[in-house]
Write a protein that holds these residues in place. Sequence first.
Motif, mmCIF file in Angstrom:
data_model
loop_
_atom_site.group_PDB
_atom_site.id
_atom_site.type_symbol
_atom_site.label_atom_id
_atom_site.label_comp_id
_atom_site.label_asym_id
_atom_site.label_seq_id
_atom_site.Cartn_x
_atom_site.Cartn_y
_atom_site.Cartn_z
ATOM 1 N N GLU A 214 33.659 138.305 -29.321
ATOM 2 C CA GLU A 214 32.226 138.023 -27.886
ATOM 3 C C GLU A 214 33.682 137.777 -26.542
ATOM 4 O OE1 GLU A 214 29.213 135.686 -27.801
ATOM 5 O OE2 GLU A 214 28.314 135.890 -29.893
ATOM 6 N N ILE A 215 33.144 138.307 -25.249
ATOM 7 C CA ILE A 215 33.757 138.248 -24.108
ATOM 8 C C ILE A 215 33.319 138.008 -22.962
ATOM 9 C CG2 ILE A 215 35.794 138.780 -22.893
ATOM 10 C CD1 ILE A 215 36.516 141.043 -24.551
ATOM 11 N N ASP A 216 32.739 136.141 -22.734
ATOM 12 C CA ASP A 216 32.256 136.028 -21.083
ATOM 13 C C ASP A 216 32.626 135.987 -20.125
ATOM 14 O OD1 ASP A 216 30.571 134.466 -19.882
ATOM 15 O OD2 ASP A 216 30.400 132.592 -21.206
ATOM 16 N N THR A 217 32.338 137.507 -19.419
ATOM 17 C CA THR A 217 33.579 138.154 -18.176
ATOM 18 C C THR A 217 33.064 137.180 -16.964
ATOM 19 O OG1 THR A 217 31.738 139.333 -18.565
ATOM 20 C CG2 THR A 217 33.279 140.305 -18.978
ATOM 21 N N GLN A 218 31.636 136.603 -17.063
ATOM 22 C CA GLN A 218 30.617 135.495 -16.397
ATOM 23 C C GLN A 218 31.420 134.785 -16.102
ATOM 24 O OE1 GLN A 218 26.636 135.184 -16.476
ATOM 25 N NE2 GLN A 218 26.243 134.224 -14.269
ATOM 26 N N PHE A 219 31.808 134.218 -17.363
ATOM 27 C CA PHE A 219 32.528 132.892 -17.155
ATOM 28 C C PHE A 219 34.091 132.932 -16.781
ATOM 29 C CE2 PHE A 219 34.848 128.683 -17.796
ATOM 30 C CZ PHE A 219 33.696 128.091 -18.580
ATOM 31 N N ASP A 220 34.739 133.888 -17.103
ATOM 32 C CA ASP A 220 36.297 134.281 -16.126
ATOM 33 C C ASP A 220 36.067 134.506 -14.961
ATOM 34 O OD1 ASP A 220 36.772 133.582 -19.185
ATOM 35 O OD2 ASP A 220 36.962 136.068 -19.410
ATOM 36 N N HIS A 221 35.053 135.122 -14.317
ATOM 37 C CA HIS A 221 35.134 135.828 -13.244
ATOM 38 C C HIS A 221 34.853 134.491 -12.620
ATOM 39 C CE1 HIS A 221 35.788 139.550 -13.417
ATOM 40 N NE2 HIS A 221 34.677 140.237 -13.710
ATOM 41 N N ASP A 237 36.165 118.953 -13.293
ATOM 42 C CA ASP A 237 34.505 119.133 -13.569
ATOM 43 C C ASP A 237 34.369 118.957 -15.560
ATOM 44 O OD1 ASP A 237 34.846 117.581 -11.748
ATOM 45 O OD2 ASP A 237 33.647 119.017 -10.335
ATOM 46 N N TYR A 238 34.831 120.030 -15.600
ATOM 47 C CA TYR A 238 34.532 120.867 -17.190
ATOM 48 C C TYR A 238 35.135 120.514 -18.236
ATOM 49 C CZ TYR A 238 33.472 125.998 -14.526
ATOM 50 O OH TYR A 238 32.828 126.711 -14.281
ATOM 51 N N SER A 239 34.440 120.361 -19.005
ATOM 52 C CA SER A 239 34.736 119.332 -20.923
ATOM 53 C C SER A 239 34.762 120.698 -21.421
ATOM 54 C CB SER A 239 33.312 118.885 -21.034
ATOM 55 O OG SER A 239 32.582 119.572 -21.278
ATOM 56 N N VAL A 240 35.793 120.206 -22.252
ATOM 57 C CA VAL A 240 36.404 120.766 -23.254
ATOM 58 C C VAL A 240 35.016 121.921 -24.051
ATOM 59 C CG1 VAL A 240 37.436 120.766 -25.791
ATOM 60 C CG2 VAL A 240 38.536 119.464 -24.164
ATOM 61 N N GLU A 241 33.673 121.029 -24.442
ATOM 62 C CA GLU A 241 33.011 121.835 -24.781
ATOM 63 C C GLU A 241 32.176 122.872 -24.121
ATOM 64 O OE1 GLU A 241 30.167 122.674 -27.058
ATOM 65 O OE2 GLU A 241 31.682 121.152 -27.307
ATOM 66 N N ASP A 242 32.436 122.613 -22.558
ATOM 67 C CA ASP A 242 31.851 124.002 -22.124
ATOM 68 C C ASP A 242 32.586 124.993 -22.177
ATOM 69 O OD1 ASP A 242 30.395 122.518 -19.895
ATOM 70 O OD2 ASP A 242 31.857 121.702 -18.992
ATOM 71 N N GLY A 247 34.146 130.315 -24.477
ATOM 72 C CA GLY A 247 35.461 130.855 -24.832
ATOM 73 C C GLY A 247 36.802 130.653 -24.677
ATOM 74 N N ASP A 248 37.142 129.263 -23.646
ATOM 75 C CA ASP A 248 38.322 129.403 -23.455
ATOM 76 C C ASP A 248 38.584 128.058 -23.426
ATOM 77 O OD1 ASP A 248 39.198 131.634 -20.972
ATOM 78 O OD2 ASP A 248 36.715 131.173 -20.005
ATOM 79 N N THR A 249 39.153 127.896 -24.564
ATOM 80 C CA THR A 249 39.587 126.655 -25.026
ATOM 81 C C THR A 249 41.376 127.362 -23.809
ATOM 82 O OG1 THR A 249 40.192 126.832 -26.867
ATOM 83 C CG2 THR A 249 38.277 125.836 -26.398
ATOM 84 N N GLU A 250 41.619 127.473 -23.937
ATOM 85 C CA GLU A 250 43.007 127.908 -24.460
ATOM 86 C C GLU A 250 43.472 127.610 -22.572
ATOM 87 O OE1 GLU A 250 45.232 131.358 -27.509
ATOM 88 O OE2 GLU A 250 44.316 131.926 -25.584
#
Length: 287
Positions: A214-221, A237-242, A247-250
């Motif tokens: 999966e790739i969350d393109t919406q979050f990336d944009h 304001d984002y959390s690690v869980e967000d 898929g963006d912990t990096e």
Amino acid sequence: MPLVSALAASHAPNILLEPGSEWEDFMNLHYSMAPQGSATRPTLERQKKLRKDAEAAFAVLRADLEQAKPDVLVVVANDQFVNFFWNNVPTFFVTLADEVNGQFTRHKFHYRNHKELGRAIVRKGMAKGIDFSFGEYIELQHTQVVPLYFLLPEAKIPILPIYVNTWVDPAPTPGRCYKVGELIREVADDSKERVAILATGGLSHFPGSPRIGEIDTQFDHKLLEVMREGKGSSLMDYSVEDLLQAGDTEFLNWMVVVGSVGDAKAAYTAYMPDLVATGWGFVSWEL
């Protein structure tokens, strides 16, 4: 001297793999774990187009880096069980070796390491309440050398690898990573040398997860838009869980660079999902 260049780029292995047989081997391994994604398997032509687009993005970043004429490049990345395992997982690690080496497929890498800058960062951290782990013996891996292949193919200047734990729970918050970036900026400001910084990783992907492919393109944009708008501090304001859910912990690596530039606007962004596992992202900030 003020920070002279700030960059971020994905380190996905297939960016550096040759379209054709190397990509096929990579995809066969990937689809053995994520058979549901094989319907979007990129054709050879698509693989070539992705490689060309990534090279074009790296060319912009490299031009910005070379124009800045840095004396050292700080490389912020994550370890993927090459140097650190369950017996020792540092949250932030600064490399104090004289030199660093690594290999990815047929490509070999060797750089001088700027241990003096590393020690200055560790000491500043002690004074500021950020306790860095540090040591001499590390091996470069794809998380560093994939971008370095395109950005610093000749070892004309030293680098300084800094590691962020993005893989093992608990990971540092985006806010903590931002503060590390602020600290690096302070050290750069006090230095007589021209310091550049590069973050690697991401964007959205789910290695080792049931959601692999999966790739969350919406979050990336959304992340890229915030950086273009010069609102990087709001990303704290984002959390690690967000980040985990996207898929963006990096992106925690990127948050270090975001902290180093504050609310400076990203002058250049590029984005391309690879249709296999990862959203490839590229940023250069206006300093």
